[in-house]
Design an enzyme around this catalytic site. Structure first.
Site, mmCIF file in Angstrom:
data_model
loop_
_atom_site.group_PDB
_atom_site.id
_atom_site.type_symbol
_atom_site.label_atom_id
_atom_site.label_comp_id
_atom_site.label_asym_id
_atom_site.label_seq_id
_atom_site.Cartn_x
_atom_site.Cartn_y
_atom_site.Cartn_z
ATOM 1 N N HIS A 44 0.859 -1.189 0.000
ATOM 2 C CA HIS A 44 0.000 0.000 0.000
ATOM 3 C C HIS A 44 0.895 1.239 0.000
ATOM 4 C CE1 HIS A 44 -3.191 2.788 1.146
ATOM 5 N NE2 HIS A 44 -4.031 1.831 0.796
ATOM 6 N N ASP A 67 -7.917 -5.313 -0.224
ATOM 7 C CA ASP A 67 -8.388 -6.184 -1.314
ATOM 8 C C ASP A 67 -8.103 -7.656 -1.079
ATOM 9 O OD1 ASP A 67 -7.431 -3.461 -3.230
ATOM 10 O OD2 ASP A 67 -9.476 -4.232 -3.148
HETATM 11 C C1 SDX Z 1 -6.186 0.018 -2.932
HETATM 12 O O1 SDX Z 1 -4.414 4.493 -1.941
HETATM 13 C C2 SDX Z 1 -5.409 3.889 -1.350
HETATM 14 O O2 SDX Z 1 -5.869 4.244 -0.293
HETATM 15 C C3 SDX Z 1 -5.998 2.693 -2.139
HETATM 16 C C4 SDX Z 1 -6.999 1.840 -1.400
HETATM 17 C C5 SDX Z 1 -8.311 2.571 -1.149
HETATM 18 O O3 SDX Z 1 -9.025 2.204 -0.212
HETATM 19 O O4 SDX Z 1 -8.665 3.438 -2.006
HETATM 20 O O5 SDX Z 1 -6.450 1.429 -0.159
HETATM 21 C C6 SDX Z 1 -7.356 0.594 -2.217
HETATM 22 O O6 SDX Z 1 -5.949 0.373 -4.059
HETATM 23 C C7 SDX Z 1 -5.280 -0.933 -2.207
HETATM 24 C C8 SDX Z 1 -4.045 -1.375 -3.044
HETATM 25 C C9 SDX Z 1 -4.505 -2.436 -4.024
HETATM 26 N N1 SDX Z 1 -3.413 -2.784 -4.973
HETATM 27 C C10 SDX Z 1 -2.795 -3.958 -4.929
HETATM 28 O O7 SDX Z 1 -3.008 -4.826 -4.094
HETATM 29 C C11 SDX Z 1 -1.793 -4.166 -6.064
HETATM 30 C C12 SDX Z 1 -0.477 -4.694 -5.496
HETATM 31 N N2 SDX Z 1 0.166 -3.657 -4.703
HETATM 32 C C13 SDX Z 1 1.223 -2.931 -5.339
HETATM 33 O O8 SDX Z 1 1.099 -2.735 -6.718
HETATM 34 C C14 SDX Z 1 1.688 -1.719 -4.531
HETATM 35 O O9 SDX Z 1 1.828 -2.121 -3.215
HETATM 36 C C15 SDX Z 1 0.868 -0.434 -4.578
HETATM 37 C C16 SDX Z 1 0.605 0.008 -5.960
HETATM 38 C C17 SDX Z 1 -0.425 -0.627 -3.849
HETATM 39 C C18 SDX Z 1 1.679 0.644 -3.857
HETATM 40 O O10 SDX Z 1 2.852 0.761 -4.558
HETATM 41 P P1 SDX Z 1 3.935 1.917 -4.292
HETATM 42 O O11 SDX Z 1 3.608 2.674 -3.052
HETATM 43 O O12 SDX Z 1 4.111 2.680 -5.553
HETATM 44 O O13 SDX Z 1 5.240 1.070 -3.954
HETATM 45 P P2 SDX Z 1 6.184 0.417 -5.030
HETATM 46 O O14 SDX Z 1 5.405 -0.213 -6.152
HETATM 47 O O15 SDX Z 1 7.229 1.430 -5.385
HETATM 48 O O16 SDX Z 1 6.846 -0.773 -4.178
HETATM 49 C C19 SDX Z 1 7.841 -0.500 -3.188
HETATM 50 C C20 SDX Z 1 8.594 -1.829 -2.996
HETATM 51 C C21 SDX Z 1 9.090 -2.399 -4.327
HETATM 52 O O17 SDX Z 1 10.219 -3.210 -4.063
HETATM 53 P P3 SDX Z 1 11.682 -2.580 -4.355
HETATM 54 O O18 SDX Z 1 11.715 -2.213 -5.830
HETATM 55 O O19 SDX Z 1 11.801 -1.364 -3.433
HETATM 56 O O20 SDX Z 1 12.613 -3.716 -4.004
HETATM 57 O O21 SDX Z 1 7.693 -2.810 -2.465
HETATM 58 C C22 SDX Z 1 7.539 -3.860 -3.410
HETATM 59 C C23 SDX Z 1 7.977 -3.311 -4.751
HETATM 60 O O22 SDX Z 1 8.402 -4.349 -5.606
HETATM 61 N N3 SDX Z 1 6.101 -4.203 -3.451
HETATM 62 C C24 SDX Z 1 5.613 -5.418 -3.661
HETATM 63 C C25 SDX Z 1 4.224 -5.285 -3.618
HETATM 64 N N4 SDX Z 1 3.904 -4.008 -3.407
HETATM 65 C C26 SDX Z 1 5.079 -3.340 -3.295
HETATM 66 N N5 SDX Z 1 6.235 -6.600 -3.890
HETATM 67 C C27 SDX Z 1 5.414 -7.670 -4.094
HETATM 68 N N6 SDX Z 1 4.051 -7.605 -4.057
HETATM 69 C C28 SDX Z 1 3.443 -6.445 -3.826
HETATM 70 N N7 SDX Z 1 2.098 -6.399 -3.813
#
Ligand code: SDX
Length: 379
Positions: A262, A316
């Site tokens: 998140h 989710d």
């Molecule tokens: C919702 O914003 C809100 O409030 C949204 C929400 C709401 O109520 O409206 O809460 C609802 O959208 C919840 C989120 C749902 N999305 C997912 O479940 C999709 C999977 N999650 C990721 O895509 C990610 O966690 C995000 C998009 C939610 C957040 O991404 P960020 O803040 O841009 O972080 P990032 O992608 O830069 O990741 C930071 C690190 C990375 O590793 P490094 O490159 O630093 O080594 O964390 C890792 C990422 O690879 N990482 C994950 C991961 N999420 C982040 N690794 C594996 N699986 C994941 N799900």
């Protein structure tokens, strides 16, 4: 001297609005709607009462709640023209595409759609929250070749949605389960779809245009589309025994595991905390224990692998098992999210207009300068 500009990719470290609808403490895993913690609301409130809370910034008296529910439910029946329109949709259309189109179409049948007054926007918010369930149910009935079931304006949104969808009254337990999910999803600070809605309304465009923006934004798998992504993942894994290898392979490939991580929470999403206990019960009650057991195993693997990076289950992750246990089709999960968040989106739009300023950030130009124009004959 103009103020210094700074580039903040994804606006991850930017405060772009002030709001009194909901508060999130990402480090502590806290979510409050107008100061009331989400766990209390999930245990004691209803979607209708939560909608009143978000719009009026306080809980209603018993009399106010009764009046609000009657007024809201009375808005539920869909304009006949919208039903005629959706009957022409391809049955293969993805429900979120249909919903984005139908929310926009509602504006065609609302004589107040371009009335910018606070009173008209409040009435449009009521219509949008009350009618979105019917839009989803009507499209699902259409795509399955079933007769469309009109809204019953004398009952709760959660109960009537399941009745319109399935053609039969849900059990009180099912209706209550959905109602809690609607409470949990109603608002969440300046998430991408809410931000999009605020950008749209801040141009003084109309509420329906802002909601079309919001639905289209929520659809993405990084946002509201993740609940469907979780269900696809569970189906792909197939059994508890295959979880470990699947998750480790995904992590090794730096793939995102849907339902985890998140932008704001670096602790357990408090909604997931509630949904986890809820999913366990409803999965057991409906014979879907395998979904819950697989989810629990995924969480354990992810905890060992990435909890140190602040990656935990988000709203989710366990909502997927809950919705599947409620018998909802996988491709309706994000529509359920939209149905609930309509309360927050409309509330944020009304808040944006109170002291509005056009939302227009800068972009860092990375292209060339001073390029001569070459006539096409010389290219
Ligand atoms: C919702 O914003 C809100 O409030 C949204 C929400 C709401 O109520 O409206 O809460 C609802 O959208 C919840 C989120 C749902 N999305 C997912 O479940 C999709 C999977 N999650 C990721 O895509 C990610 O966690 C995000 C998009 C939610 C957040 O991404 P960020 O803040 O841009 O972080 P990032 O992608 O830069 O990741 C930071 C690190 C990375 O590793 P490094 O490159 O630093 O080594 O964390 C890792 C990422 O690879 N990482 C994950 C991961 N999420 C982040 N690794 C594996 N699986 C994941 N799900």
């Amino acid at each position: 001297m103009p103020p210094a500009l700074h580039f903040d990719k994804g606006l991850a470290n930017t405060i772009a609005a002030e709001t009194s609808l909901s508060f999130i403490d990402g480090e502590k895993g806290v979510l409050e709607y107008v100061g009331i913690d989400i766990d209390s609301l999930a245990r004691h409130s209803t979607f209708e009462e939560t909608t009143f809370l978000l719009w009026h910034r306080r809980l209603p008296t018993s009399q106010e709640l009764g009046e609000f529910e009657r007024e809201l439910h009375a808005c539920a029946p869909l304009p006949p023209g919208v039903i005629d329109l959706l009957r022409g949709f391809p049955r293969s259309a993805p429900p979120m595409h249909a919903l984005r189109t139908l929310v926009s179409a509602l504006g065609l049948y609302d004589p107040e759609s371009d009335d910018p007054s606070a009173e008209a926007n409040a009435r449009k918010a009521m219509r949008l929250v009350a009618r979105t369930p019917g839009l989803i149910a009507a499209f699902d009935r259409h795509r399955k070749g079933k007769p469309i079931v009109q809204a019953d304006p004398t009952t709760s949104i959660a109960r009537d949605f399941l009745r319109m969808l399935n053609g039969v009254d849900p059990t009180p337990a099912m209706a209550h389960a959905l109602d809690i999910c609607l409470v949990l999803h109603a608002d969440h600070g300046l998430n991408a779809s809410t931000f999009g809605a605020r950008v749209t309304i801040a141009t003084l465009s109309d509420m329906y245009s802002a909601m079309a923006t919001a639905v289209g934004t929520l659809k993405g798998p990084l946002h509201g589309g993740a609940n469907e992504g979780v269900m696809h993942m569970l189906a792909e894994i197939g059994s508890v025994e295959r979880v470990d290898a699947y998750v480790q392979d995904k992590l090794a490939r730096k793939d995102k595991v849907m339902g985890f991580g998140h932008r704001v929470y670096k602790a357990y999403d408090p909604r997931a905390t509630y949904l986890k206990t809820f999913a366990e019960k409803i999965a057991a009650d409906t014979g879907n224990e395998k979904l819950y057991e697989m989810s629990k195993r995924i969480e354990a693997i992810m905890h060992d692998a990435v909890a140190a990076k602040g990656i935990y289950p988000n709203v989710d992750f366990y909502s997927a098992t809950t919705y599947a246990s409620l018998g909802l089709d996988l491709d309706l999960f994000t529509c359920l999210f939209a149905m609930s968040r309509m309360a927050g989106w409309t509330g944020h739009c009304i808040e944006q207009l109170d002291g509005n300023r056009l939302i227009r950030p800068h972009a860092e130009y990375t292209g060339p300068h001073g390029v001569p124009y070459v006539p096409v004959s010389d290219r």
